[in-house]
Design a protein around this motif. Sequence first.
Motif, PDB file in Angstrom:
ATOM      1  N   ASP A 284     -98.023  78.119   1.722  1.00 18.50           N
ATOM      2  CA  ASP A 284     -97.986  79.267   0.825  1.00 18.50           C
ATOM      3  C   ASP A 284     -97.210  78.833  -0.410  1.00 18.50           C
ATOM      4  OD1 ASP A 284     -97.112  81.869  -0.420  1.00 18.50           O
ATOM      5  OD2 ASP A 284     -98.165  82.674   1.318  1.00 18.50           O
ATOM      6  N   GLU A 285     -97.835  78.891  -1.568  1.00 16.52           N
ATOM      7  CA  GLU A 285     -97.207  78.414  -2.798  1.00 16.52           C
ATOM      8  C   GLU A 285     -95.914  79.151  -3.092  1.00 16.52           C
ATOM      9  OE1 GLU A 285     -96.974  76.043  -6.352  1.00 16.52           O
ATOM     10  OE2 GLU A 285     -98.103  75.856  -4.473  1.00 16.52           O
ATOM     11  N   ARG A 286     -95.831  80.417  -2.655  1.00 16.43           N
ATOM     12  CA  ARG A 286     -94.632  81.207  -2.927  1.00 16.43           C
ATOM     13  C   ARG A 286     -93.407  80.666  -2.193  1.00 16.43           C
ATOM     14  NH1 ARG A 286     -97.516  86.689  -1.219  1.00 16.43           N
ATOM     15  NH2 ARG A 286     -98.341  85.144   0.261  1.00 16.43           N
ATOM     16  N   LEU A 287     -93.633  79.907  -1.140  1.00 17.39           N
ATOM     17  CA  LEU A 287     -92.533  79.349  -0.355  1.00 17.39           C
ATOM     18  C   LEU A 287     -92.340  77.861  -0.623  1.00 17.39           C
ATOM     19  CD1 LEU A 287     -93.100  81.122   3.092  1.00 17.39           C
ATOM     20  CD2 LEU A 287     -91.566  81.792   1.235  1.00 17.39           C
ATOM     21  N   ARG A 288     -92.781  77.399  -1.774  1.00 19.58           N
ATOM     22  CA  ARG A 288     -92.705  75.973  -2.065  1.00 19.58           C
ATOM     23  C   ARG A 288     -91.273  75.451  -2.096  1.00 19.58           C
ATOM     24  NH1 ARG A 288     -93.992  75.471  -8.576  1.00 19.58           N
ATOM     25  NH2 ARG A 288     -92.479  77.035  -9.252  1.00 19.58           N
ATOM     26  N   LEU A 289     -90.290  76.318  -2.401  1.00 22.62           N
ATOM     27  CA  LEU A 289     -88.893  75.885  -2.442  1.00 22.62           C
ATOM     28  C   LEU A 289     -88.180  76.033  -1.094  1.00 22.62           C
ATOM     29  CD1 LEU A 289     -87.735  77.326  -5.902  1.00 22.62           C
ATOM     30  CD2 LEU A 289     -88.661  75.065  -5.368  1.00 22.62           C
ATOM     31  N   PHE A 290     -88.883  76.559  -0.099  1.00 22.14           N
ATOM     32  CA  PHE A 290     -88.228  76.801   1.193  1.00 22.14           C
ATOM     33  C   PHE A 290     -87.726  75.514   1.848  1.00 22.14           C
ATOM     34  CE2 PHE A 290     -88.030  78.697   5.545  1.00 22.14           C
ATOM     35  CZ  PHE A 290     -87.188  79.736   5.227  1.00 22.14           C
ATOM     36  N   PRO A 291     -88.502  74.425   1.863  1.00 22.06           N
ATOM     37  CA  PRO A 291     -87.956  73.189   2.459  1.00 22.06           C
ATOM     38  C   PRO A 291     -86.679  72.717   1.774  1.00 22.06           C
ATOM     39  CG  PRO A 291     -90.332  73.030   2.271  1.00 22.06           C
ATOM     40  CD  PRO A 291     -89.924  74.278   1.520  1.00 22.06           C
ATOM     41  N   SER A 292     -86.605  72.825   0.456  1.00 23.07           N
ATOM     42  CA  SER A 292     -85.387  72.422  -0.257  1.00 23.07           C
ATOM     43  C   SER A 292     -84.206  73.302   0.137  1.00 23.07           C
ATOM     44  CB  SER A 292     -85.608  72.497  -1.771  1.00 23.07           C
ATOM     45  OG  SER A 292     -86.585  71.573  -2.176  1.00 23.07           O
ATOM     46  N   TYR A 293     -84.468  74.595   0.290  1.00 25.95           N
ATOM     47  CA  TYR A 293     -83.408  75.504   0.712  1.00 25.95           C
ATOM     48  C   TYR A 293     -82.890  75.112   2.101  1.00 25.95           C
ATOM     49  CZ  TYR A 293     -80.966  79.848   1.788  1.00 25.95           C
ATOM     50  OH  TYR A 293     -80.006  80.770   2.134  1.00 25.95           O
TER      51      TYR A 293
END
Length: 504
Positions: free
Chosen positions: A320-329
Motif C-alpha cells: 500500500d503506497e500510503r504505508l511506504r514509510l512504515f518499514p522506516s518507522y
Amino acid sequence: MNEAESTAWKALEALPKRRLSELFADAGRVDALTAVLDLPGGPVRFDWSKTHLDAGLLSGFTALAEACDFDGRRAALFSGERINVTEDRAVQHTAQRGVGSEEAVDEAGALHARMRSLVEAIHGGLLGDVKHLIHIGIGGSALGPALAIDALTRDGAMCDVHVVSNIDGCALEAAFARCDPATTLVAVASKTFTTIETMTNAASALAWLGENGVADPYGRVIALTASPDKAVEWGVDETRVLPFSESVGGRYSLWSSIGFPVALALGWDEFASLLDGAAEMDRHFLTMDGAENLPLRAAFSDLMYTRLRGCQTRAVFAYDERLRLFPSYLQQLEMESNGKRVRADGSPVDGPTAPITWGGVGTDAQHAVFQLLHQGTVITPIDFIAAIQPGDALDPAHHRTLLTNCFAQGAALMAGRESDDPARAYPGDRPSATILCDEINAATLGALIAFHEHRTFAAGVLMGINSFDQFGVELGKEIARSIDAGGASFDASTTALLAAAGLG
C-alpha cells in the motif's frame, strides 16, 4: 536469566523443526493461527499460518512468558512504574491514548487540550494566514509525524506540512523551496530542546524567515518539547510551547504534542481517531492472555526466528503506497528498542536480540530484493501489510493486481517449486505473516503502530531487555562534539578523513 527462563528456553530448543508443508497438513491450521480484531478503523486480520509457529511452540513460548513474569511487566508498564530502569523513568506513552494510570491519563488529557486549542486557533486564523508548516525534528520526533502525514493526507490536508530531520542542508532547502515564508510556521520538536541536528536546522529556519521579510521569526515558532523552560529560554513565546511528559520516549511520542503537525494537517478529529485506534490495541494488549494476545504472539514468532532458527533480519513489505514509510518507522522502533547486548539488570544477553528490520513497498520490492528472499541463502521472515479497500479512484485493476501480488508472494515463498534446472528451483519453506486491514485510515494506522509498539515491548520482556533506553546512539554524537571542540586525537583513518574534508 533465572532457572525458570532457562528451562523454558531449553524446552523450546528441544522442539522439532518442521517444514511449513508438513504443518499445513493440519486442516485447522489457518483458523488456529489467524485472528481478526474489530478495531475503530475497521477489522484487521492477522495471519501467522505461514510461519513455523505451531501448538507446541505457542505452548512453549507461553511458558517462557510466565517464567519472565510477562503479566507483571505488562501491568507495570500500564500502571506507571519506573520500568525504564537505566534512566529511572516510567514509560507512559499509552497514557497519551487514554490507557494507563489515572494521573498520567489526566495529565495527557490536559496537554492534549492545550494542543487542540492551538491547532484550532491556527485553523481559525488567529495566527494569521497559515498555509505551511515546516516540522523540524529527528528520530521519533520526525518519523512518526512523517509516516502519519504521508499516509493520511493523500486526499488533501488542512495545512501543507514538510517534515525535516536531516542535518544536511539540502533537506531544509527543499522545504524552503515549497513554502512561502509569509504563511509558514515552524515547529521545533525536541524532547530536550538541545538536539544538535534539530536546533541547527531550527536556527537556519529562523534565519530564512528573517531574510524573507518576517519581522518576528520567533513568533512563527511552535515548540514541542518535554523541556518547556529551555524552549522559552531559546525564544519561543510560552503560549506556543506544547509540552509533553518526560516519561514519553522519543520513538513513542507521536501520540503526544509531537503529533501537532498531524493534527494541524488532518484536523483534531482525525488526530483523535489515530489515538482511538491505538487505544483499542492497548486494551487488547492489556487484557488478553497468552497466544490470544496478538502483539505477544507476534513476539513469539520474532523470537522463534532469531533464537531458534538463527534469522538475523526481519522484512516488512507494505503493499500500500500510503504505508511506504512504515518499514522506516519500524526500523527505529524495533532496533533502537531491542538492539541491546545486556539485559535490564546489566548482565550479558545470552543469545541474539533484535533482528535487523528492513523492507519496502510492494510491488516495487518484488523487482528489487525478492530474488534473495526466494532463492538466496539468507532466510528472512517477512510481514506483508495490505488493505482490502483501495486508496485510489482508478480502475480496480490497479488494486486487484496489488493484492494478488501480495498474496502470491506469500504463497510462493512457502511452497517453492522444484526444477531440474537448479537456477529455476525454489526451495520454499520461507516464512511470512500477513496483516490485512479493511481500509487504511487514521484509526487503523494508530492500531498498527500500537500493535508494533507492544510487539517490541513483549519481545524485550521475553529477552530480559529494557526496551526504553537508547544509549547506543550517544557515542558517535560524543565523538562528533569532540571533533567540533578540537584538540581530540583519533585513529589514523579518522584523522586522514578529517584532513581530507578540511576539518582537521
